[in-house]
Design an enzyme around this catalytic site. Structure first.
Site, short mmCIF file in Angstrom:
data_model
loop_
_atom_site.label_atom_id
_atom_site.label_comp_id
_atom_site.label_asym_id
_atom_site.label_seq_id
_atom_site.Cartn_x
_atom_site.Cartn_y
_atom_site.Cartn_z
N TYR A 46 -15.25 14.54 19.28
CA TYR A 46 -13.84 14.18 19.16
C TYR A 46 -13.42 13.75 17.76
O TYR A 46 -12.32 14.07 17.31
CB TYR A 46 -13.50 13.12 20.21
CG TYR A 46 -13.85 13.63 21.58
CD1 TYR A 46 -13.09 14.65 22.17
CD2 TYR A 46 -14.99 13.19 22.24
CE1 TYR A 46 -13.44 15.17 23.39
CE2 TYR A 46 -15.35 13.72 23.47
CZ TYR A 46 -14.57 14.71 24.04
OH TYR A 46 -14.93 15.24 25.24
N GLU B 16 0.81 -1.22 0.00
CA GLU B 16 0.00 0.00 0.00
C GLU B 16 0.85 1.27 0.00
O GLU B 16 0.36 2.35 0.34
CB GLU B 16 -0.94 0.01 1.22
CG GLU B 16 -1.80 -1.23 1.38
CD GLU B 16 -2.91 -1.35 0.34
OE1 GLU B 16 -2.86 -0.64 -0.68
OE2 GLU B 16 -3.82 -2.17 0.56
#
Length: 216
Positions: A121, A75
């Site tokens: 958050y 990746e």
């Protein structure tokens, strides 16, 4: 002052913590971080987050040449896309975390703003998360999709695959991707319930108060 040896240990410690808590299993997931000389340390291909060896992390120089360690994750185009388009990126982490993958399969998941506004958050740590379509694992097109965002997002969700998050350092990237998974878990828990989400005004106040990147 931290050294490269410290950074290697930090990468492996945080990766092991993610693995031990079931946030990515087997030999899934990959992680990378910038070194002081502009190079990269990257988890090798086919390795488990639970058993990374600090001495065998793939080491790239500032020009992108592999100069030490084992072969890197397949990746790499995904990681490189974040580093090349976000000057603030000091680390990138990719997981196969269960609840975020499940949320990516939901027919009502928002492509442009993947996570619903359930808590402050995720907004503070991630901004808007872009849901990208399914790609074959290792397909360089994933990196091209990230480049197409022109650095405007710190986090993407690969549909049916897993989240990818860039942060200012490896700790920040890991904290943010955990927040992404926690929020997706909450979203799955609240599915089918008329949950009281944050209002547009509350989201706007968070974006302003905490100077959140919020691509409209």
């Amino acid at each position: 002052m931290s050294t490269e040896a410290d950074l290697r240990e930090t990468i492996c410690t945080l990766a092991a913590s993610l693995f031990e808590r079931g946030l990515t299993g087997g030999s899934t997931g990959n992680i990378s971080a910038r070194t002081d000389d502009g190079g990269l340390l990257v988890s090798p291909t086919g390795t488990s987050f639970g058993r990374l060896d600090p001495g065998r992390l793939s080491r790239f120089d500032a020009s992108g040449r592999l100069i030490g360690g084992d072969s890197p994750t397949k990746e790499m185009p995904l990681h490189s896309a974040f580093y090349d388009t976000r000057s603030s990126a000091g680390a990138v982490v990719h997981l196969h975390s269960c609840h975020s993958v499940a949320w990516s399969m939901m027919p009502d998941a928002d492509d442009d703003n993947f996570l619903p506004p359930l808590t402050p958050y995720a907004i503070m740590k991630l901004g808007k998360v872009k849901l990208l379509p399914f790609f074959l694992p290792g397909d360089p097109a994933m990196g091209e999709a990230v480049r197409g965002l022109a650095g405007k997002r710190s986090a993407v969700m690969l549909a049916n695959h897993g989240p990818v998050v860039a942060g200012k350092d490896v700790e920040a990237a890991c904290n943010a991707i955990e927040e992404l998974e926690d929020t997706a878990r909450l979203a799955m828990m609240m599915r089918g319930v008329e949950a009281r989400m944050l209002t547009a005004e509350q989201v706007s106040a968070l974006v302003t108060q905490f100077d959140v990147e919020w691509d409209d």
